[in-house]
Design a protein around this motif. Structure first.
Motif, PDB file in Angstrom:
ATOM      1  N   MET B  43       0.837  -1.217  -0.075  1.00  0.00           N
ATOM      2  CA  MET B  43       0.061  -0.217   0.024  1.00  0.00           C
ATOM      3  C   MET B  43       1.002   1.190   0.032  1.00  0.00           C
ATOM      4  O   MET B  43       1.827   1.221   0.763  1.00  0.00           O
ATOM      5  CB  MET B  43      -0.926   0.076   1.532  1.00  0.00           C
ATOM      6  N   LYS B  46       3.457   2.532   2.667  1.00  0.00           N
ATOM      7  CA  LYS B  46       3.899   1.315   3.650  1.00  0.00           C
ATOM      8  C   LYS B  46       5.640   0.955   3.415  1.00  0.00           C
ATOM      9  O   LYS B  46       6.177   1.041   4.663  1.00  0.00           O
ATOM     10  CB  LYS B  46       3.043   0.174   3.375  1.00  0.00           C
ATOM     11  N   GLU B  49       7.292   3.629   5.218  1.00  0.00           N
ATOM     12  CA  GLU B  49       7.491   3.672   6.698  1.00  0.00           C
ATOM     13  C   GLU B  49       8.591   2.495   7.048  1.00  0.00           C
ATOM     14  O   GLU B  49       9.324   2.883   7.907  1.00  0.00           O
ATOM     15  CB  GLU B  49       6.165   3.331   7.088  1.00  0.00           C
ATOM     16  N   LEU B  50       8.514   1.430   6.515  1.00  0.00           N
ATOM     17  CA  LEU B  50       9.260   0.322   6.990  1.00  0.00           C
ATOM     18  C   LEU B  50      10.672   0.704   6.480  1.00  0.00           C
ATOM     19  O   LEU B  50      11.454   0.486   7.448  1.00  0.00           O
ATOM     20  CB  LEU B  50       8.860  -0.929   6.108  1.00  0.00           C
ATOM     21  N   TRP B  53      12.184   3.053   9.299  1.00  0.00           N
ATOM     22  CA  TRP B  53      12.315   2.395  10.512  1.00  0.00           C
ATOM     23  C   TRP B  53      13.721   1.602  10.505  1.00  0.00           C
ATOM     24  O   TRP B  53      14.379   1.728  11.343  1.00  0.00           O
ATOM     25  CB  TRP B  53      11.123   1.346  10.861  1.00  0.00           C
ATOM     26  N   VAL B  69      12.089  -7.273   6.848  1.00  0.00           N
ATOM     27  CA  VAL B  69      11.255  -6.095   7.310  1.00  0.00           C
ATOM     28  C   VAL B  69      10.515  -5.460   6.152  1.00  0.00           C
ATOM     29  O   VAL B  69       9.177  -5.445   6.127  1.00  0.00           O
ATOM     30  CB  VAL B  69      11.947  -5.032   8.108  1.00  0.00           C
ATOM     31  N   SER B  72       7.447  -7.290   4.223  1.00  0.00           N
ATOM     32  CA  SER B  72       6.127  -7.244   4.921  1.00  0.00           C
ATOM     33  C   SER B  72       4.995  -6.472   4.228  1.00  0.00           C
ATOM     34  O   SER B  72       3.872  -6.936   4.372  1.00  0.00           O
ATOM     35  CB  SER B  72       6.240  -6.775   6.506  1.00  0.00           C
ATOM     36  N   ILE B  76       0.972  -7.959   3.258  1.00  0.00           N
ATOM     37  CA  ILE B  76      -0.144  -7.337   3.938  1.00  0.00           C
ATOM     38  C   ILE B  76      -1.239  -7.183   2.787  1.00  0.00           C
ATOM     39  O   ILE B  76      -2.369  -7.812   2.599  1.00  0.00           O
ATOM     40  CB  ILE B  76      -0.080  -6.232   4.580  1.00  0.00           C
TER      41      ILE B  76
END
Lengths: 419, 419
Positions: B43, B46, B49-50, B53, B69, B72, B76
């Motif tokens: 999406m 996403k 974001e990952l 991190w 990581v 993922s 989803i």
């Protein structure tokens, strides 16, 4: 090399700083000479976000796809934790369920462990890795699909790894610093226990002390895994927290170890049912089919024997269940009445009740615990609605408004503030 | 059963509504009688974001954990897409890379496909499933670790599946409705192409038209996969979008198919270097080692021959590279000068340049394209700084402020607005 299992729940890995904090605890154990298997939950909030998406997409979701989506949360934490440890010069590798593999049944969303082969992880330890970071809560089915264990499953993952790898101990890091005689929010006299027996913890877990998932305690008891519950947010050492252990490892136990309670209870009474063999199964069969977690059950001889309207022997039946299952329970009973499999005159639901229990393995060898409990409640004018007992537990259902009072009275009566 | 591959990028699955919209397109193809392999991206947002991190945790991250990581995100989407299709009564199952398995090399974060066995997915099709939703961008290494293909890798996943399963077509759904003669934001005369040859698309992709990842086009060309680019956000049918295909499938092609451009260019000139064998490799070796993507290269005979200070033959060397690599390029060249492996008098960097290119397979059989291009630019007084040509492309480096003017002039000169 001695091995530890360390588990960090969602609040303990809620953001990158907390992951760093958790990693520091892992590093300390590595420096003490342990190989460590770290079990991680999803960052808190993540699982709810994923579950929300699944439910919004498909209210009656396919559990296989639910599991595939929801297990991602733990995979993310596992990778981030491995990276954090590497940054601290601790050789670490992440493991998703299928990589270990964590073999489970195909019961998606409530899978059970089949076995956890040690070969892959041990091969990495042999290569010089000191930490295996394993995604909790998940596994892989015989068909090669991702499975999950149900909420709180990461505790169970931790204990299963501790059993499989014969870990010296399984440390559950969480947002409380141990198991208390009762919830400190109810009475400031609540005291942290140094040790508690598996059986007691099982009763406390199932009675609403939400620190450990019940299944993880069952598993620890079966495999004699030493479980320790301790805080992620405090400095901890080898004496911190509470050790959940075999009762043989507890030198001198008190008669009562703790007072547990649950607000989320409801009482359902069926008035004037036939008193005949098979009537209980006619009632509780449909409830079981509807997935109702029936807890306490009491059957009384009714006053109504020999009533003209009811020529046979009649009785009343009372049971308790979680309050959010009341609507479903009511429907199941009414449907059974409509179908003619059970009869009753009236169905009374009391949603203003709470359950309070005293728990202790010492009860086995001490008489008078029930009498002391009832007397303490009576002194406070707390009326008991239902009583239920097991070998190491006495539970009562009371009006919810008396719950805190009852917990305080029982905590005092059994002098739980004293070590 | 004929089979289609359909790929949906990040913006096409950005939220649950968009996933639903994409699923409706899949359902339509199923109703037309196709088995469908759907490739999904994360999406939108996403992956960032990952990645954020990971980078915050470990600036020099371990690519194995990065991949674990970051992959993922696609897992989803795959699960949510499968659930959405199920809700529409389309039997669908999600597939993570390791489940297919998508076997790749162990080059984490830039892995390449090794093979994609068809057995597992075909077995599900045989069971009655109509759709396999595959997480794009990822695979599994020989060591059983999660790998990723690098940014934009989902396009490549789609083409690889289309090749492996001999799909009738590979439809890439994205946020534009096809490939244009040039960017419509530069000139409203830009026209959507019905067809474009792989070779042309390759040049356009590498020249900055970011619709398709270059590797995916290379792979499609090698395996003769018919690629279609079309919009997720419009009603589409079998004639929508642009077909990227073998040049034999294009009946009558124009001499020039499109005008591409790139703003992110810089020009670096080394003045007064020795003109001797081996000097080019002495310059471009250190640049390659520093990971600089050198693009156009021009070498001129310098005026400075027979200069007293430089008794041997000397020359100048000019090349272009992405503007964000200039600092690294400069350092690599200065280090090489310090080390004595190259000599130059001066290093001039021009960061105010842009690259404009005309592309067309028709050039192969038509003379005069370059002349026409230079004439069109000259008419607009656009000075050309560097020229570079390939069989089907002519590129020029010009001052960046003339870029839009140049694109418009070339679009007009080659009459690209006409079908």
């Amino acid at each position: 090399m001695p091995l530890l299992v360390m588990k960090f729940g969602g609040t303990s890995v809620a953001d990158l700083d907390r992951i760093k904090n958790a990693a520091a605890k892992v590093k300390r154990e590595v420096e003490r000479g342990y190989d460590v298997i770290v079990i991680v939950s999803a960052m808190s909030g993540k699982t709810n976000e994923l579950v929300g998406w699944v439910e919004a997409t498909s209210p009656l979701f396919d559990a296989r796809e639910y599991d595939a989506v929801v297990a991602s949360g733990e995979n993310i934490t596992a990778g981030l934790m491995a990276l954090t440890l590497q940054e601290m010069d601790v050789p670490a590798r992440s493991w998703q369920g299928w990589q270990v593999p964590i073999n489970t049944t195909a019961a998606h969303s409530s899978a059970r462990f089949v076995d956890i082969p040690r070969e892959n992880i041990n091969a990495k330890f042999a290569e010089g890795f000191k930490v295996a970071v394993v995604a909790g809560f998940q596994g892989v089915s015989p068909e090669g699909r991702v499975t999950t264990l149900g909420r709180g499953g990461s505790d169970t993952t931790a204990v299963a790894f501790a059993a499989a790898f014969k870990a010296e101990r399984c440390d559950i890091y969480t947002d409380v610093d141990g198991i208390y005689t009762t919830d400190p929010r109810i009475t400031t006299k609540a005291r942290k226990l140094e040790r508690i027996a598996f059986e007691e913890m099982l009763e406390l877990a199932s009675l609403g002390a939400k620190v450990l998932q019940t299944r993880s305690v069952e598993l620890a008891m079966r495999y004699k895994v030493k479980l320790r519950v301790l805080s992620s947010f405090e400095d901890t050492d080898e004496n911190s927290g509470t050790l959940v252990c075999d009762e043989d490892d507890i030198m001198e136990s008190k008669v009562v170890s703790g007072v547990a309670f649950s607000r989320e209870e409801a009482k359902i009474t069926l008035f004037t049912i036939e008193d005949r063999p098979g009537v209980a199964s006619a009632i509780f069969g449909p409830l079981a089919d509807a997935g109702i977690n029936v807890d306490m059950i009491v059957q009384n001889i009714s006053e109504k024997d020999y009533d003209e309207a009811h020529p046979g022997a009649v009785t009343d039946m009372t049971f308790s269940c979680p309050i959010n299952q009341v609507a479903r329970a009511k429907k199941a009973l009414e449907d059974a009445k409509t179908a003619g499999t059970i009869q009753y005159d009236e169905l009374i639901i009391d949603e203003d009740v709470a359950k309070v229990s005293v728990v202790g393995i010492g009860m086995r060898s001490h008489a008078g615990v029930a009498a002391k409990m009832f007397s303490a409640l009576s002194t406070e004018n707390v009326n008991i609605k239902v009583i239920s007992t097991s070998e190491i537990k006495i539970s009562v259902l009371i009006d919810r408004k008396y719950m805190e009072l009852a917990v305080q009275a029982l905590h005092d009566a059994f002098e739980l503030e004293k070590a």
